[in-house]
Design an enzyme around this catalytic site. Structure first.
Site, PDB file in Angstrom:
ATOM      1  N   GLY A 163       1.580   3.023  -2.576  1.00 55.26           N
ATOM      2  CA  GLY A 163       1.224   3.906  -3.695  1.00 55.26           C
ATOM      3  C   GLY A 163       2.057   3.582  -4.932  1.00 55.26           C
ATOM      4  O   GLY A 163       2.354   4.467  -5.734  1.00 55.26           O
ATOM      5  N   LYS A 164       2.395   2.302  -5.084  1.00 50.47           N
ATOM      6  CA  LYS A 164       3.214   1.882  -6.234  1.00 50.47           C
ATOM      7  C   LYS A 164       2.517   2.165  -7.560  1.00 50.47           C
ATOM      8  O   LYS A 164       3.161   2.496  -8.545  1.00 50.47           O
ATOM      9  CB  LYS A 164       3.518   0.370  -6.156  1.00 50.47           C
ATOM     10  CG  LYS A 164       4.376  -0.007  -4.972  1.00 50.47           C
ATOM     11  CD  LYS A 164       4.538  -1.504  -4.871  1.00 50.47           C
ATOM     12  CE  LYS A 164       3.294  -2.246  -4.458  1.00 50.47           C
ATOM     13  NZ  LYS A 164       2.822  -1.989  -3.100  1.00 50.47           N
ATOM     14  N   GLY A 168      -4.119  -4.562  -4.700  1.00 51.09           N
ATOM     15  CA  GLY A 168      -5.185  -3.704  -5.224  1.00 51.09           C
ATOM     16  C   GLY A 168      -4.646  -2.334  -5.561  1.00 51.09           C
ATOM     17  O   GLY A 168      -4.056  -1.671  -4.718  1.00 51.09           O
ATOM     18  N   HIS A 169      -4.762  -1.959  -6.828  1.00 47.00           N
ATOM     19  CA  HIS A 169      -4.379  -0.610  -7.230  1.00 47.00           C
ATOM     20  C   HIS A 169      -5.649   0.139  -7.565  1.00 47.00           C
ATOM     21  O   HIS A 169      -6.470  -0.357  -8.328  1.00 47.00           O
ATOM     22  CB  HIS A 169      -3.570  -0.618  -8.530  1.00 47.00           C
ATOM     23  CG  HIS A 169      -2.256  -1.314  -8.407  1.00 47.00           C
ATOM     24  ND1 HIS A 169      -1.394  -1.116  -7.366  1.00 47.00           N
ATOM     25  CD2 HIS A 169      -1.652  -2.182  -9.227  1.00 47.00           C
ATOM     26  CE1 HIS A 169      -0.320  -1.846  -7.548  1.00 47.00           C
ATOM     27  NE2 HIS A 169      -0.448  -2.510  -8.664  1.00 47.00           N
ATOM     28  N   GLN A 208       2.176  -5.883  -3.146  1.00 42.76           N
ATOM     29  CA  GLN A 208       2.544  -6.023  -1.732  1.00 42.76           C
ATOM     30  C   GLN A 208       3.830  -5.236  -1.439  1.00 42.76           C
ATOM     31  O   GLN A 208       4.100  -4.268  -2.136  1.00 42.76           O
ATOM     32  CB  GLN A 208       2.714  -7.495  -1.345  1.00 42.76           C
ATOM     33  CG  GLN A 208       1.408  -8.272  -1.239  1.00 42.76           C
ATOM     34  CD  GLN A 208       0.900  -8.787  -2.565  1.00 42.76           C
ATOM     35  OE1 GLN A 208       1.656  -9.287  -3.364  1.00 42.76           O
ATOM     36  NE2 GLN A 208      -0.385  -8.654  -2.792  1.00 42.76           N
ATOM     37  N   PRO A 228      -9.310  -0.833   7.998  1.00 38.75           N
ATOM     38  CA  PRO A 228      -8.484   0.333   8.327  1.00 38.75           C
ATOM     39  C   PRO A 228      -7.023  -0.110   8.475  1.00 38.75           C
ATOM     40  O   PRO A 228      -6.757  -1.170   9.032  1.00 38.75           O
ATOM     41  CB  PRO A 228      -9.033   0.814   9.675  1.00 38.75           C
ATOM     42  CG  PRO A 228      -9.936  -0.254  10.169  1.00 38.75           C
ATOM     43  CD  PRO A 228     -10.288  -1.156   9.030  1.00 38.75           C
ATOM     44  N   ASP A 238       0.807  -1.223   0.000  1.00 38.61           N
ATOM     45  CA  ASP A 238       0.000   0.000   0.000  1.00 38.61           C
ATOM     46  C   ASP A 238       0.838   1.271   0.000  1.00 38.61           C
ATOM     47  O   ASP A 238       0.432   2.291   0.551  1.00 38.61           O
ATOM     48  CB  ASP A 238      -0.956   0.036   1.218  1.00 38.61           C
ATOM     49  CG  ASP A 238      -1.755  -1.239   1.342  1.00 38.61           C
ATOM     50  OD1 ASP A 238      -2.242  -1.713   0.310  1.00 38.61           O
ATOM     51  OD2 ASP A 238      -1.891  -1.756   2.468  1.00 38.61           O
TER      52      ASP A 238
HETATM   53  P1  IMP Z   1      -2.334 -12.794   2.094  1.00 44.58           P
HETATM   54  O1  IMP Z   1      -1.381 -12.298   1.087  1.00 44.58           O
HETATM   55  O2  IMP Z   1      -3.774 -12.548   1.739  1.00 44.58           O
HETATM   56  O3  IMP Z   1      -2.075 -14.229   2.466  1.00 44.58           O
HETATM   57  O4  IMP Z   1      -2.117 -11.951   3.449  1.00 44.58           O
HETATM   58  C1  IMP Z   1      -0.930 -12.051   4.210  1.00 44.58           C
HETATM   59  C2  IMP Z   1      -0.559 -10.708   4.819  1.00 44.58           C
HETATM   60  O5  IMP Z   1      -0.176  -9.821   3.782  1.00 44.58           O
HETATM   61  C3  IMP Z   1      -1.706 -10.020   5.550  1.00 44.58           C
HETATM   62  O6  IMP Z   1      -1.175  -9.262   6.623  1.00 44.58           O
HETATM   63  C4  IMP Z   1      -2.265  -9.074   4.496  1.00 44.58           C
HETATM   64  O7  IMP Z   1      -2.935  -7.978   5.070  1.00 44.58           O
HETATM   65  C5  IMP Z   1      -0.995  -8.655   3.808  1.00 44.58           C
HETATM   66  N1  IMP Z   1      -1.204  -8.228   2.411  1.00 44.58           N
HETATM   67  C6  IMP Z   1      -1.353  -9.014   1.325  1.00 44.58           C
HETATM   68  N2  IMP Z   1      -1.499  -8.278   0.211  1.00 44.58           N
HETATM   69  C7  IMP Z   1      -1.406  -6.993   0.587  1.00 44.58           C
HETATM   70  C8  IMP Z   1      -1.435  -5.746  -0.129  1.00 44.58           C
HETATM   71  O8  IMP Z   1      -1.571  -5.676  -1.360  1.00 44.58           O
HETATM   72  N3  IMP Z   1      -1.292  -4.625   0.631  1.00 44.58           N
HETATM   73  C9  IMP Z   1      -1.113  -4.668   1.975  1.00 44.58           C
HETATM   74  N4  IMP Z   1      -1.070  -5.807   2.681  1.00 44.58           N
HETATM   75  C10 IMP Z   1      -1.209  -6.960   1.992  1.00 44.58           C
END
Ligand code: IMP
Length: 433
Positions: free
Chosen positions: A15-16, A40-41, A225, A309, A13
């Site tokens: 802001g890539k 998610g972008h 991520q 949040p 998150d």
């Molecule tokens: P998973 O990737 O759904 O298995 O989640 C594992 C951890 O990575 C959790 O803490 C999620 O909130 C975090 N996470 C996964 N994808 C994102 C992302 O795109 N942005 C922020 N956190 C993420």
């Protein structure tokens, strides 16, 4: 033959998408290399806000070929709906523009059900996953029983394989977790349909990447991520199941290291995290709320994928230095500087107090991060609105001092500074490396 990689330096998150959007203007080939629709972008297109979870945000640039690399796990239902949504906006995501690696893994309804069941089973050790089935899909991949996208070339046989997988996982869901299992016959029908839709997109993404590089094109690897969520090098076990770091881009696309030109780290001007796990510089109460925003705006600190949040805190320089080392950053982009306007004073964590001494690196066991006390540098804030600023020299001196303090920590220049949510609210600083 330049390859540029954009990575998040924090817990995602950062802001890539904004930075990819800028760089994609000069790229002919843009590819995601890891993760799935846990990312998610939010991108602005045709006057609408579009949420892309799988397709690289480079798709908004009509010149670019976009690809989903071998390192990804793909929920085909989501991919089909993103293609449809883009096409309804007149943005072409046809097989000539959008390529799906035959080696990417396919996520099924069982992976989604297992993600929820495993999280519930963890009790107080819950990871806080996005419940998009990511962990179970990568677990199947590592156990060598995964379904690869290439199997979609024969939709009927693919449907049969999905049915088999859903039936086998159903025994686990019902037997071990006492939960209802997805219907294997329904999954077979649906997945045969997705295969019919997606098979024209199948490609050897590694070969396409190599061909683009050989033609001298700009190739952009779009990270999802963030570094601290890397399966091997992040804050395990509170991580995702893939490799969002720069080395993960080479593996996830299937391309060698000699083409690498730049590794661009994107860092927010403060720290955020969704999900559980240690967070030394976390703030609570009114301070956290101030950084998070109310949620009224799409750019406030609420998850794009889950709406949760985000936890907020001061920028963690120890983790930024670590991310720089791990990724081999050549430059940085600093996002959301405008959010700090009006905060007085500002703090940046320069080191930790850990085990009776001052530490400049994170402890080897990430679980020990919870026992680290951040030691802060205090900087003066500014009150001027900076959203309209487009040049470095026009930023208030205190804002410039903050940026300089951040880049001194890893010793990597900050080349872009975002000062608002709109596409053009970016300050470019200095010449690219
Ligand atoms: P998973 O990737 O759904 O298995 O989640 C594992 C951890 O990575 C959790 O803490 C999620 O909130 C975090 N996470 C996964 N994808 C994102 C992302 O795109 N942005 C922020 N956190 C993420």
């Amino acid at each position: 033959m330049p390859l540029d990689i954009v990575v998040g330096t924090q817990w995602g998150d950062e802001g890539k998408g904004r930075i990819v959007d800028l760089l994609a203007r000069e790229a002919q080939f843009v590819a995601r290399y890891s993760g799935g629709d846990n990312a998610g972008h939010t991108v602005a297109a045709q006057g609408r806000l579009l949420r892309l979870h799988l397709i690289p945000s480079g798709i908004l640039h009509p010149e670019a070929i976009c690809a989903l690399g071998a390192g990804m796990v793909v929920n085909p239902a989501r991919l089909v709906s993103e293609i449809d949504e883009l096409e309804s906006l007149g943005i072409g995501a046809s097989p000539t523009r959008l390529k799906l690696s035959s080696s990417a893994h396919i996520l099924t309804p069982s992976h989604l059900a297992l993600d929820g069941a495993e999280e519930a089973g963890r009790g107080s050790r819950e990871i806080g996953t996005t419940r998009r089935g990511i962990g179970p899909a990568y677990a199947d991949k590592a156990a060598r029983r995964g379904l690869r996208a290439g199997a979609m070339r024969d939709p009927e046989e693919f449907g049969r394989l999905v049915e088999e997988q859903v039936r086998a996982a159903g025994r686990l869901l019902e037997g071990l977790y006492d939960l209802p299992a997805p219907d294997p016959a329904e999954a077979r029908r649906a997945y045969a349909g997705y295969a019919e839709r997606l098979r024209p997109h199948l490609a050897d993404v590694g070969a396409l990447t190599a061909q683009a590089l050989a033609r001298g094109e700009n190739v952009l690897a779009e990270g999802a991520q963030g570094t601290l969520l890397d399966l091997d090098h992040g804050t395990y076990p509170f991580v995702t199941s893939s490799h969002p770091t720069a080395p993960g881009a080479l593996l996830g696309l299937g391309v060698g290291a000699r083409h690498l030109r730049r590794v661009i780290g994107v860092t927010k001007a403060f720290q955020t995290r969704v999900g559980a796990g240690p967070f030394p510089t976390e703030l609570f109460g009114a301070d956290a709320e101030r950084l998070r925003g109310s949620g009224a705006n799409p750019w406030d600190e609420f998850g794009t994928t889950t709406g949760r949040p985000r936890r907020c805190g001061w920028l963690d320089g120890v983790l930024l230095r670590y991310a720089s080392r791990l990724n081999g950053l050549t430059e940085l982009a600093l996002t959301k500087l405008d959010v700090l306007t009006g905060l007085e004073p500002l703090r940046v964590c320069r080191s930790y107090l850990f085990s009776g001494g001052e530490a400049f690196d994170p402890p080897p066991d990430p679980e020990d991060l919870a026992a680290c006390t951040p030691l802060y540098d205090t900087l003066p804030g500014w009150t001027e609105t900076i959203g309209g600023t487009r040049s470095w020299g026009d930023l208030p001196p205190a804002a410039r001092a903050y940026v300089e303090a951040v880049e001194r920590i890893p010793g990597v220049p900050i080349r872009w500074i975002s000062v608002g949510p709109e596409r053009e609210q970016v300050i470019r600083r200095g010449e690219p490396v």
